[in-house]
Design a protein around this motif. Structure first.
Motif, PDB file in Angstrom:
ATOM      1  N   SER A 151       0.837  -1.200   0.000  1.00  0.00           N
ATOM      2  CA  SER A 151       0.000   0.000   0.000  1.00  0.00           C
ATOM      3  C   SER A 151       0.871   1.250   0.000  1.00  0.00           C
ATOM      4  CB  SER A 151      -0.934   0.000   1.217  1.00  0.00           C
ATOM      5  OG  SER A 151      -0.182   0.029   2.425  1.00  0.00           O
ATOM      6  N   ARG A 152       0.240   2.393  -0.185  1.00  0.00           N
ATOM      7  CA  ARG A 152       0.953   3.662  -0.269  1.00  0.00           C
ATOM      8  C   ARG A 152       0.283   4.707   0.613  1.00  0.00           C
ATOM      9  NH1 ARG A 152       4.164   4.190  -5.077  1.00  0.00           N
ATOM     10  NH2 ARG A 152       4.197   2.224  -6.243  1.00  0.00           N
ATOM     11  N   ASP A 153       1.051   5.730   0.974  1.00  0.00           N
ATOM     12  CA  ASP A 153       0.498   6.836   1.740  1.00  0.00           C
ATOM     13  C   ASP A 153       1.245   8.105   1.362  1.00  0.00           C
ATOM     14  OD1 ASP A 153      -1.066   8.234   3.522  1.00  0.00           O
ATOM     15  OD2 ASP A 153      -0.696   6.879   5.209  1.00  0.00           O
ATOM     16  N   ALA A 154       0.739   9.222   1.829  1.00  0.00           N
ATOM     17  CA  ALA A 154       1.349  10.518   1.523  1.00  0.00           C
ATOM     18  C   ALA A 154       2.663  10.682   2.281  1.00  0.00           C
ATOM     19  CB  ALA A 154       0.390  11.640   1.879  1.00  0.00           C
ATOM     20  N   THR A 155       3.508  11.555   1.785  1.00  0.00           N
ATOM     21  CA  THR A 155       4.796  11.796   2.433  1.00  0.00           C
ATOM     22  C   THR A 155       4.715  12.882   3.501  1.00  0.00           C
ATOM     23  OG1 THR A 155       5.352  13.353   0.657  1.00  0.00           O
ATOM     24  CG2 THR A 155       6.143  11.089   0.425  1.00  0.00           C
ATOM     25  N   TYR A 156       3.896  13.906   3.291  1.00  0.00           N
ATOM     26  CA  TYR A 156       3.934  15.105   4.121  1.00  0.00           C
ATOM     27  C   TYR A 156       3.308  14.926   5.501  1.00  0.00           C
ATOM     28  CZ  TYR A 156      -1.001  15.774   2.962  1.00  0.00           C
ATOM     29  OH  TYR A 156      -2.360  15.611   2.829  1.00  0.00           O
ATOM     30  N   CYS A 157       2.509  13.872   5.705  1.00  0.00           N
ATOM     31  CA  CYS A 157       1.772  13.734   6.963  1.00  0.00           C
ATOM     32  C   CYS A 157       1.991  12.391   7.642  1.00  0.00           C
ATOM     33  CB  CYS A 157       0.281  13.969   6.726  1.00  0.00           C
ATOM     34  SG  CYS A 157      -0.464  12.793   5.563  1.00  0.00           S
ATOM     35  N   THR A 158       3.065  11.703   7.291  1.00  0.00           N
ATOM     36  CA  THR A 158       3.382  10.417   7.907  1.00  0.00           C
ATOM     37  C   THR A 158       4.819  10.439   8.413  1.00  0.00           C
ATOM     38  OG1 THR A 158       4.128   9.467   5.804  1.00  0.00           O
ATOM     39  CG2 THR A 158       1.795   9.183   6.379  1.00  0.00           C
ATOM     40  N   ALA A 159       5.084   9.655   9.462  1.00  0.00           N
ATOM     41  CA  ALA A 159       6.445   9.598   9.998  1.00  0.00           C
ATOM     42  C   ALA A 159       7.413   9.020   8.977  1.00  0.00           C
ATOM     43  CB  ALA A 159       6.465   8.776  11.285  1.00  0.00           C
ATOM     44  N   LEU A 160       7.001   7.948   8.297  1.00  0.00           N
ATOM     45  CA  LEU A 160       7.856   7.372   7.264  1.00  0.00           C
ATOM     46  C   LEU A 160       8.163   8.401   6.186  1.00  0.00           C
ATOM     47  CD1 LEU A 160       6.373   3.780   6.711  1.00  0.00           C
ATOM     48  CD2 LEU A 160       8.653   4.331   7.576  1.00  0.00           C
ATOM     49  N   GLY A 161       7.118   9.104   5.732  1.00  0.00           N
ATOM     50  CA  GLY A 161       7.295  10.084   4.675  1.00  0.00           C
ATOM     51  C   GLY A 161       8.221  11.208   5.079  1.00  0.00           C
ATOM     52  N   LYS A 162       8.040  11.734   6.272  1.00  0.00           N
ATOM     53  CA  LYS A 162       8.879  12.850   6.724  1.00  0.00           C
ATOM     54  C   LYS A 162      10.323  12.394   6.934  1.00  0.00           C
ATOM     55  CE  LYS A 162       6.165  14.169  10.150  1.00  0.00           C
ATOM     56  NZ  LYS A 162       5.685  14.996  11.292  1.00  0.00           N
ATOM     57  N   MET A 163      10.503  11.156   7.416  1.00  0.00           N
ATOM     58  CA  MET A 163      11.862  10.662   7.594  1.00  0.00           C
ATOM     59  C   MET A 163      12.558  10.511   6.248  1.00  0.00           C
ATOM     60  SD  MET A 163      13.832   9.792  10.184  1.00  0.00           S
ATOM     61  CE  MET A 163      15.044  10.846   9.355  1.00  0.00           C
ATOM     62  N   LEU A 164      11.839  10.008   5.256  1.00  0.00           N
ATOM     63  CA  LEU A 164      12.415   9.858   3.923  1.00  0.00           C
ATOM     64  C   LEU A 164      12.678  11.211   3.272  1.00  0.00           C
ATOM     65  CD1 LEU A 164      10.166   6.892   2.779  1.00  0.00           C
ATOM     66  CD2 LEU A 164      12.629   6.777   3.165  1.00  0.00           C
ATOM     67  N   LEU A 165      11.770  12.150   3.441  1.00  0.00           N
ATOM     68  CA  LEU A 165      11.951  13.479   2.867  1.00  0.00           C
ATOM     69  C   LEU A 165      13.118  14.221   3.514  1.00  0.00           C
ATOM     70  CD1 LEU A 165       8.286  14.821   2.514  1.00  0.00           C
ATOM     71  CD2 LEU A 165       9.822  14.089   0.677  1.00  0.00           C
ATOM     72  N   ALA A 166      13.404  13.912   4.777  1.00  0.00           N
ATOM     73  CA  ALA A 166      14.506  14.585   5.467  1.00  0.00           C
ATOM     74  C   ALA A 166      15.851  14.281   4.823  1.00  0.00           C
ATOM     75  CB  ALA A 166      14.521  14.189   6.944  1.00  0.00           C
ATOM     76  N   GLY A 167      15.934  13.210   4.062  1.00  0.00           N
ATOM     77  CA  GLY A 167      17.171  12.863   3.378  1.00  0.00           C
ATOM     78  C   GLY A 167      17.237  13.354   1.945  1.00  0.00           C
ATOM     79  N   VAL A 168      16.200  14.092   1.503  1.00  0.00           N
ATOM     80  CA  VAL A 168      16.145  14.607   0.132  1.00  0.00           C
ATOM     81  C   VAL A 168      16.743  16.011   0.099  1.00  0.00           C
ATOM     82  CG1 VAL A 168      14.564  15.336  -1.715  1.00  0.00           C
ATOM     83  CG2 VAL A 168      14.130  13.218  -0.440  1.00  0.00           C
ATOM     84  N   PRO A 169      17.563  16.352  -0.911  1.00  0.00           N
ATOM     85  CA  PRO A 169      18.082  17.721  -1.024  1.00  0.00           C
ATOM     86  C   PRO A 169      16.960  18.749  -0.995  1.00  0.00           C
ATOM     87  CG  PRO A 169      19.184  16.289  -2.592  1.00  0.00           C
ATOM     88  CD  PRO A 169      18.077  15.479  -1.988  1.00  0.00           C
ATOM     89  N   ALA A 170      17.193  19.874  -0.347  1.00  0.00           N
ATOM     90  CA  ALA A 170      16.156  20.885  -0.139  1.00  0.00           C
ATOM     91  C   ALA A 170      15.495  21.341  -1.432  1.00  0.00           C
ATOM     92  CB  ALA A 170      16.749  22.083   0.601  1.00  0.00           C
ATOM     93  N   ASP A 171      16.273  21.411  -2.516  1.00  0.00           N
ATOM     94  CA  ASP A 171      15.713  21.917  -3.765  1.00  0.00           C
ATOM     95  C   ASP A 171      14.866  20.883  -4.503  1.00  0.00           C
ATOM     96  OD1 ASP A 171      17.804  20.265  -4.440  1.00  0.00           O
ATOM     97  OD2 ASP A 171      18.602  21.580  -6.014  1.00  0.00           O
ATOM     98  N   ARG A 172      14.754  19.667  -3.942  1.00  0.00           N
ATOM     99  CA  ARG A 172      13.967  18.621  -4.600  1.00  0.00           C
ATOM    100  C   ARG A 172      12.765  18.180  -3.767  1.00  0.00           C
ATOM    101  NH1 ARG A 172      17.696  13.927  -6.789  1.00  0.00           N
ATOM    102  NH2 ARG A 172      15.712  13.405  -7.776  1.00  0.00           N
ATOM    103  N   ILE A 173      12.592  18.758  -2.594  1.00  0.00           N
ATOM    104  CA  ILE A 173      11.500  18.346  -1.724  1.00  0.00           C
ATOM    105  C   ILE A 173      10.146  18.571  -2.375  1.00  0.00           C
ATOM    106  CG2 ILE A 173      10.301  18.881   0.441  1.00  0.00           C
ATOM    107  CD1 ILE A 173      13.059  19.368   1.680  1.00  0.00           C
ATOM    108  N   ALA A 174       9.982  19.689  -3.067  1.00  0.00           N
ATOM    109  CA  ALA A 174       8.688  20.002  -3.686  1.00  0.00           C
ATOM    110  C   ALA A 174       8.256  18.936  -4.685  1.00  0.00           C
ATOM    111  CB  ALA A 174       8.756  21.367  -4.370  1.00  0.00           C
ATOM    112  N   ALA A 175       9.210  18.236  -5.273  1.00  0.00           N
ATOM    113  CA  ALA A 175       8.879  17.193  -6.247  1.00  0.00           C
ATOM    114  C   ALA A 175       8.386  15.922  -5.587  1.00  0.00           C
ATOM    115  CB  ALA A 175      10.102  16.888  -7.115  1.00  0.00           C
ATOM    116  N   HIS A 176       8.505  15.830  -4.270  1.00  0.00           N
ATOM    117  CA  HIS A 176       8.122  14.618  -3.553  1.00  0.00           C
ATOM    118  C   HIS A 176       6.887  14.805  -2.674  1.00  0.00           C
ATOM    119  CE1 HIS A 176      11.537  12.119  -4.715  1.00  0.00           C
ATOM    120  NE2 HIS A 176      12.296  13.180  -4.573  1.00  0.00           N
TER     121      HIS A 176
END
Length: 289
Positions: A151-176
């Protein structure tokens, strides 16, 4: 001279052979040890370097390497002689990776985490603007968070999503993430990109992500990263009722999560499966850079 300085001393290659090995099995163990040395790099290795690393007689090494070359597991590259890995090794490697299933190889670690924490354990990877749940294990209790592998879920409102986004370069966060303002799921949901960026900076600094009733009312989640080759490619979480996963009582969960993350990143099968899956997923929403 530079190559000679990097050569390891003789390592008694026979020490690693099976205790019950007969002559033929002994030779096989030695041949496999030579392949492992080539895999450790740098390639190619000369006959002298094999001799200095193994302590085996040169005549034995010549015979072993000749067989490996004939079977195309190594290739002789010059007259010193020196050898590199052959295409047959790649064939075995490809077959090995193709057979790996993340949910199967990671399952035992997730089950142990679910049992120890009493909460649902989840392993996720980033796929464009979503979290892909690649392995989910639920505790044996009537009241628990339910999720499904695949299954899938959003990145912006889940712990998994935020942890994964924290490792993304700042200029690419909007794409995720979805196009802001993000859909509000609860009164605690982050809805702006600016607020999310602040949350991700805090997440990176503290080394874990916390979903405090942001995706669903009554549910809290905690996640830590899993690194492969030094890159955070996955995250593991526990999710449970808000009354149990209290903000001031996170330490036991964090200890369990970090132990699970260390175990997962230390398992060669898990690492190979995560690396394969990570490379296969879409890097950003809509293929954006």
């Amino acid at each position: 001279m530079a190559r000679t300085a990097k050569i390891k001393p003789a390592t008694a290659v026979d020490d690693a052979r099976p205790a019950s090995a007969n002559y033929h099995a002994h030779a096989l163990a030695r041949g496999l040890a030579l392949l492992e040395m080539l895999a450790e790099g740098p390639q190619p290795l000369t006959l002298l370097e094999f001799y200095q690393r193994t302590g085996l007689p040169k005549s034995t090494l010549v015979r072993l390497l000749a067989v490996l070359a004939e079977m195309e597991f190594v290739v002789r590259v010059d007259e010193r002689p020196a050898f590199r890995l052959g295409h047959k090794v790649q064939m075995l490697s490809t077959a090995y990776v193709a057979e790996l299933d993340v949910s199967v190889v990671a399952g035992p670690y997730l089950r142990e985490l679910a049992q120890a924490s009493g909460q649902t354990a989840n392993l996720g990877l980033l796929d464009r603007d979503q979290v892909l749940h690649v392995c989910v294990e639920e505790p044996d209790r009537p009241i628990r968070f339910t999720a499904t592998t695949g299954s899938r879920d959003a990145t912006y409102c889940t712990a998994l999503g935020k942890m994964l986004l924290a490792g993304v370069p700042a200029d690419r966060i909007a794409a995720h993430v979805e196009k802001p303002p993000f859909p509000r799921r609860t009164d605690h949901t982050i809805t702006t990109l600016a607020e999310l960026r602040r949350e991700l900076r805090r997440t990176a600094e503290q080394g874990y992500a916390f979903d405090d009733n942001e995706g669903s009312v009554g549910l809290r989640c905690l996640a830590v990263p899993i690194a492969v080759d030094g890159e955070p490619v996955a995250a593991v979480s526990v999710s449970g009722p808000s009354g149990e996963v209290q903000p001031d009582r996170l330490r036991p969960y964090l200890d369990q999560l970090r132990a699970a993350a260390d175990a997962l990143s230390g398992d060669p099968d898990v690492v190979a499966a995560l690396r394969k899956l990570h490379r296969s997923l879409s890097p950003t929403r809509g293929g954006a850079a």
